[in-house]
Scaffold this motif. Sequence first.
Motif, PDB file in Angstrom:
ATOM      1  N   MET A 195      42.446  34.525  31.326  1.00 31.89           N
ATOM      2  CA  MET A 195      42.053  35.924  31.336  1.00 31.89           C
ATOM      3  C   MET A 195      40.887  36.180  32.281  1.00 31.89           C
ATOM      4  O   MET A 195      40.889  37.177  32.989  1.00 31.89           O
ATOM      5  CB  MET A 195      41.669  36.377  29.929  1.00 31.89           C
ATOM      6  N   LYS A 196      39.897  35.281  32.255  1.00 33.43           N
ATOM      7  CA  LYS A 196      38.745  35.469  33.132  1.00 33.43           C
ATOM      8  C   LYS A 196      39.154  35.392  34.600  1.00 33.43           C
ATOM      9  O   LYS A 196      38.604  36.107  35.437  1.00 33.43           O
ATOM     10  CB  LYS A 196      37.657  34.434  32.835  1.00 33.43           C
ATOM     11  N   THR A 197      40.139  34.532  34.887  1.00 33.69           N
ATOM     12  CA  THR A 197      40.601  34.410  36.275  1.00 33.69           C
ATOM     13  C   THR A 197      41.203  35.721  36.757  1.00 33.69           C
ATOM     14  O   THR A 197      40.921  36.168  37.872  1.00 33.69           O
ATOM     15  CB  THR A 197      41.628  33.268  36.398  1.00 33.69           C
ATOM     16  N   THR A 198      42.019  36.346  35.932  1.00 31.21           N
ATOM     17  CA  THR A 198      42.628  37.630  36.302  1.00 31.21           C
ATOM     18  C   THR A 198      41.554  38.694  36.497  1.00 31.21           C
ATOM     19  O   THR A 198      41.580  39.449  37.467  1.00 31.21           O
ATOM     20  CB  THR A 198      43.640  38.084  35.235  1.00 31.21           C
ATOM     21  N   TYR A 199      40.599  38.749  35.566  1.00 35.60           N
ATOM     22  CA  TYR A 199      39.524  39.730  35.675  1.00 35.60           C
ATOM     23  C   TYR A 199      38.755  39.549  36.973  1.00 35.60           C
ATOM     24  O   TYR A 199      38.577  40.508  37.742  1.00 35.60           O
ATOM     25  CB  TYR A 199      38.574  39.642  34.477  1.00 35.60           C
ATOM     26  N   TRP A 200      38.287  38.328  37.226  1.00 33.41           N
ATOM     27  CA  TRP A 200      37.442  38.111  38.406  1.00 33.41           C
ATOM     28  C   TRP A 200      38.232  38.239  39.707  1.00 33.41           C
ATOM     29  O   TRP A 200      37.713  38.734  40.705  1.00 33.41           O
ATOM     30  CB  TRP A 200      36.713  36.771  38.319  1.00 33.41           C
ATOM     31  N   THR A 201      39.494  37.833  39.701  1.00 35.08           N
ATOM     32  CA  THR A 201      40.310  37.968  40.916  1.00 35.08           C
ATOM     33  C   THR A 201      40.500  39.436  41.274  1.00 35.08           C
ATOM     34  O   THR A 201      40.279  39.841  42.416  1.00 35.08           O
ATOM     35  CB  THR A 201      41.684  37.288  40.736  1.00 35.08           C
ATOM     36  N   THR A 202      40.890  40.253  40.303  1.00 30.42           N
ATOM     37  CA  THR A 202      41.109  41.671  40.590  1.00 30.42           C
ATOM     38  C   THR A 202      39.794  42.369  40.927  1.00 30.42           C
ATOM     39  O   THR A 202      39.747  43.211  41.829  1.00 30.42           O
ATOM     40  CB  THR A 202      41.797  42.384  39.405  1.00 30.42           C
ATOM     41  N   THR A 203      38.735  42.011  40.230  1.00 30.69           N
ATOM     42  CA  THR A 203      37.440  42.651  40.474  1.00 30.69           C
ATOM     43  C   THR A 203      36.896  42.288  41.852  1.00 30.69           C
ATOM     44  O   THR A 203      36.368  43.150  42.569  1.00 30.69           O
ATOM     45  CB  THR A 203      36.437  42.252  39.371  1.00 30.69           C
ATOM     46  N   LEU A 256      39.022  44.050  44.579  1.00 31.27           N
ATOM     47  CA  LEU A 256      38.621  45.455  44.597  1.00 31.27           C
ATOM     48  C   LEU A 256      37.261  45.620  45.267  1.00 31.27           C
ATOM     49  O   LEU A 256      37.067  46.502  46.103  1.00 31.27           O
ATOM     50  CB  LEU A 256      38.581  45.973  43.159  1.00 31.27           C
ATOM     51  N   SER A 257      36.329  44.745  44.947  1.00 28.77           N
ATOM     52  CA  SER A 257      34.980  44.807  45.525  1.00 28.77           C
ATOM     53  C   SER A 257      35.000  44.562  47.025  1.00 28.77           C
ATOM     54  O   SER A 257      34.286  45.235  47.782  1.00 28.77           O
ATOM     55  CB  SER A 257      34.071  43.794  44.834  1.00 28.77           C
ATOM     56  N   ILE A 258      35.810  43.610  47.470  1.00 30.97           N
ATOM     57  CA  ILE A 258      35.926  43.345  48.907  1.00 30.97           C
ATOM     58  C   ILE A 258      36.431  44.589  49.632  1.00 30.97           C
ATOM     59  O   ILE A 258      35.904  44.984  50.672  1.00 30.97           O
ATOM     60  CB  ILE A 258      36.839  42.129  49.180  1.00 30.97           C
ATOM     61  N   PHE A 259      37.459  45.230  49.057  1.00 29.50           N
ATOM     62  CA  PHE A 259      37.978  46.445  49.675  1.00 29.50           C
ATOM     63  C   PHE A 259      36.912  47.542  49.715  1.00 29.50           C
ATOM     64  O   PHE A 259      36.759  48.228  50.730  1.00 29.50           O
ATOM     65  CB  PHE A 259      39.219  46.951  48.934  1.00 29.50           C
ATOM     66  N   LEU A 260      36.188  47.715  48.622  1.00 30.97           N
ATOM     67  CA  LEU A 260      35.163  48.760  48.572  1.00 30.97           C
ATOM     68  C   LEU A 260      34.033  48.482  49.564  1.00 30.97           C
ATOM     69  O   LEU A 260      33.525  49.407  50.209  1.00 30.97           O
ATOM     70  CB  LEU A 260      34.614  48.902  47.158  1.00 30.97           C
ATOM     71  N   LEU A 261      33.639  47.224  49.699  1.00 34.45           N
ATOM     72  CA  LEU A 261      32.605  46.867  50.679  1.00 34.45           C
ATOM     73  C   LEU A 261      33.087  47.148  52.098  1.00 34.45           C
ATOM     74  O   LEU A 261      32.361  47.707  52.916  1.00 34.45           O
ATOM     75  CB  LEU A 261      32.210  45.401  50.533  1.00 34.45           C
ATOM     76  N   TRP A 262      34.329  46.760  52.376  1.00 35.63           N
ATOM     77  CA  TRP A 262      34.897  47.016  53.709  1.00 35.63           C
ATOM     78  C   TRP A 262      34.974  48.525  53.967  1.00 35.63           C
ATOM     79  O   TRP A 262      34.609  49.007  55.044  1.00 35.63           O
ATOM     80  CB  TRP A 262      36.280  46.374  53.817  1.00 35.63           C
ATOM     81  N   SER A 263      35.433  49.257  52.965  1.00 33.71           N
ATOM     82  CA  SER A 263      35.564  50.705  53.108  1.00 33.71           C
ATOM     83  C   SER A 263      34.201  51.357  53.335  1.00 33.71           C
ATOM     84  O   SER A 263      34.067  52.239  54.193  1.00 33.71           O
ATOM     85  CB  SER A 263      36.228  51.284  51.854  1.00 33.71           C
ATOM     86  N   ALA A 264      33.190  50.945  52.579  1.00 36.52           N
ATOM     87  CA  ALA A 264      31.844  51.495  52.763  1.00 36.52           C
ATOM     88  C   ALA A 264      31.327  51.185  54.159  1.00 36.52           C
ATOM     89  O   ALA A 264      30.745  52.049  54.829  1.00 36.52           O
ATOM     90  CB  ALA A 264      30.891  50.938  51.704  1.00 36.52           C
TER      91      ALA A 264
END
Length: 117
Positions: free
Chosen positions: A1-9, A12-20
């Motif tokens: 479960m933690k792997t799924t959480y951290w992978t998706t998070t 998502l964070s990489i995309f948001l950083l790139w977008s910013a």
Amino acid sequence: MKTTYWTTTILLSIFLLWSAWTYLYSKPAIEGVRVLGFPDHFRIQLAVLKLIAVAILLIPQIPIQIKEWAYAGIGLFFITAIVAHIVHKDPYIITLINLVFVGLLITSNIYLHKIFC
């Protein structure tokens, strides 16, 4: 479960950083936001809010209630992006990419609650 959480998070964070970053420094992205009809200050606000959201999502000590606000804000960003690109009649791949990130956002949120609640 933690792997799924951290992978998706993290994805998502990489995309948001790139977008910013593109909202602040990429001339094509800056022009693209203008073409969609958004004012320049909105682009800068979005970039700053995305950076704040990433910090909130990635720092484990931040309370879940605050993380929920970050998820809501990110969700609003994606909904706004999807509507803007559809109205502007941009290629459907842009909407599809945004929908994929909505899926990552939802998955991250679900697993946040499975792990920490």
